[in-house]
Design a protein around this motif. Structure first.
Motif, PDB file in Angstrom:
ATOM      1  N   ASN A   5       0.869  -1.180   0.000  1.00 43.55           N
ATOM      2  CA  ASN A   5       0.000   0.000   0.000  1.00 43.55           C
ATOM      3  C   ASN A   5       0.909   1.233   0.000  1.00 43.55           C
ATOM      4  O   ASN A   5       1.441   1.606   1.045  1.00 43.55           O
ATOM      5  CB  ASN A   5      -0.892  -0.066   1.255  1.00 43.55           C
ATOM      6  N   SER A  46      -1.881   5.325  -4.018  1.00 41.92           N
ATOM      7  CA  SER A  46      -2.480   6.655  -3.881  1.00 41.92           C
ATOM      8  C   SER A  46      -1.404   7.711  -4.108  1.00 41.92           C
ATOM      9  O   SER A  46      -0.206   7.413  -4.051  1.00 41.92           O
ATOM     10  CB  SER A  46      -3.143   6.823  -2.524  1.00 41.92           C
ATOM     11  N   LYS A 111     -12.087   8.093   4.762  1.00 37.47           N
ATOM     12  CA  LYS A 111     -11.051   7.064   4.855  1.00 37.47           C
ATOM     13  C   LYS A 111     -11.529   5.708   4.312  1.00 37.47           C
ATOM     14  O   LYS A 111     -10.855   5.091   3.488  1.00 37.47           O
ATOM     15  CB  LYS A 111     -10.626   6.924   6.318  1.00 37.47           C
ATOM     16  N   ASP A 112     -12.704   5.267   4.757  1.00 35.34           N
ATOM     17  CA  ASP A 112     -13.171   3.938   4.349  1.00 35.34           C
ATOM     18  C   ASP A 112     -13.429   3.872   2.847  1.00 35.34           C
ATOM     19  O   ASP A 112     -13.116   2.892   2.182  1.00 35.34           O
ATOM     20  CB  ASP A 112     -14.449   3.555   5.115  1.00 35.34           C
ATOM     21  N   ALA A 114     -11.991   5.750   0.602  1.00 34.58           N
ATOM     22  CA  ALA A 114     -10.689   5.795  -0.085  1.00 34.58           C
ATOM     23  C   ALA A 114     -10.078   4.395  -0.129  1.00 34.58           C
ATOM     24  O   ALA A 114      -9.596   3.939  -1.173  1.00 34.58           O
ATOM     25  CB  ALA A 114      -9.749   6.764   0.638  1.00 34.58           C
ATOM     26  N   ILE A 115     -10.141   3.689   0.995  1.00 37.12           N
ATOM     27  CA  ILE A 115      -9.548   2.346   1.036  1.00 37.12           C
ATOM     28  C   ILE A 115     -10.309   1.396   0.103  1.00 37.12           C
ATOM     29  O   ILE A 115      -9.711   0.599  -0.618  1.00 37.12           O
ATOM     30  CB  ILE A 115      -9.511   1.821   2.494  1.00 37.12           C
ATOM     31  N   LYS A 144      -2.487  11.581   5.241  1.00 39.60           N
ATOM     32  CA  LYS A 144      -3.286  10.623   4.460  1.00 39.60           C
ATOM     33  C   LYS A 144      -2.663   9.238   4.523  1.00 39.60           C
ATOM     34  O   LYS A 144      -3.364   8.233   4.617  1.00 39.60           O
ATOM     35  CB  LYS A 144      -3.399  11.080   2.996  1.00 39.60           C
ATOM     36  N   GLU A 147      -3.755   7.726   7.680  1.00 39.29           N
ATOM     37  CA  GLU A 147      -5.193   7.405   7.697  1.00 39.29           C
ATOM     38  C   GLU A 147      -5.532   6.166   6.875  1.00 39.29           C
ATOM     39  O   GLU A 147      -6.383   5.376   7.260  1.00 39.29           O
ATOM     40  CB  GLU A 147      -6.009   8.609   7.201  1.00 39.29           C
ATOM     41  N   ILE A 148      -4.887   6.023   5.725  1.00 41.36           N
ATOM     42  CA  ILE A 148      -5.249   4.884   4.859  1.00 41.36           C
ATOM     43  C   ILE A 148      -4.371   3.665   5.114  1.00 41.36           C
ATOM     44  O   ILE A 148      -4.463   2.668   4.414  1.00 41.36           O
ATOM     45  CB  ILE A 148      -5.204   5.260   3.358  1.00 41.36           C
TER      46      ILE A 148
END
Ligand code: UDP
Length: 233
Positions: A5, A46, A111-112, A114-115, A144, A147-148
């Protein structure tokens, strides 16, 4: 796979290539080709984009700093819209998320969501930095990334790593293969913004600084090849 990731930080300056303003399409296309290759290889990808190819709040003279920074944040939105458009050339979808509403042009960060987008193979562009003045997109990238749940922040720059002094002015400058956050803070090196270093250190998120112009540099770094400098947290 050392990382799965990854969050790539592209400075505005890097997007402009040799020009000081605007975009160098060849560079952008080369970057997007690498990012889409990584998506096809199973990475979650990302991107945080700076705005320095249009505007930087801190160099805007006498104007009100908050307003100047708001213009800077909007510059990062323009950049993200522009650069994200290139992914469709490589048959990969992308989404632009911002910390504040920009009408129907971007999606407000969640966040959710984006994931979920990342897991479905989309590249997510985080524009607008932190959404607050007096910060930079480096800090936005750290925020970010935390967060991710990114494994690493990849800083693609116009320089191939972290040096003990500026190699453009000191031919004896020494490049670090690895460097600790403490050494960066002690030596006041600023390869990335200090608030970014501190946030990454506190949250154990490593940073790699490397040359944007190295051939397949992003792919190599994402696959754990030792190019650039790793900032150990
Ligand atoms: N900016 C801001 N808050 C943020 C991120 C960016 O106010 O969280 C503004 C600030 O004016 C900054 C400009 O946006 O100068 C462009 O971002 P940055 O300087 O980080 O871009 P880069 O140098 O990476 O191109």
């Amino acid at each position: 796979m050392q990382y799965s990731n990854i969050l790539v930080k592209l400075s505005g300056e890097a997007l402009a290539g040799d020009k000081s303003l605007g975009f160098d399409n060849e560079i952008i296309s080369g970057v997007i080709k690498q990012l889409t290759t990584l998506v096809n290889d199973g990475f979650l990808v990302s991107v945080v984009i700076g705005g320095g190819n249009f505007w930087r709040g801190r160099t805007s003279g006498d104007m009100d700093r908050t307003t100047a920074d708001q213009i800077g944040m909007l510059a990062t939105v323009m950049n993200a819209l522009y650069v994200s458009d290139f992914t469709k050339t490589y048959n990969v979808q992308s989404v632009v998320m911002t910390p504040f509403p920009v009408g129907t042009m971007t999606e407000v960060f969640n966040k959710d969501k984006a994931i979920d987008y990342l897991k479905s193979g989309k590249i997510v562009f985080f524009a607008g930095g932190t959404g607050h003045p007096y910060f930079s997109t480096d800090s936005g990238a750290a925020l970010k990334g935390c967060e991710i749940g990114a494994d690493v922040l990849l800083f693609a720059k116009n320089i191939d790593g972290v040096y003990d002094s500026d190699p453009r002015t000191n031919k004896d400058a020494i490049k670090f293969e690895k460097i600790s956050c403490e050494t960066i803070l002690e030596k006041d090196l600023k390869p990335v913004d200090l608030s970014c270093v501190v946030l990454c250190k506190d949250n154990k998120l490593p940073i790699i600084v490397f040359d944007l112009n190295a051939e397949n540099g992003i792919i190599k770094v994402a696959n754990g090849e030792n190019i650039g400098t790793k900032i150990i947290v």
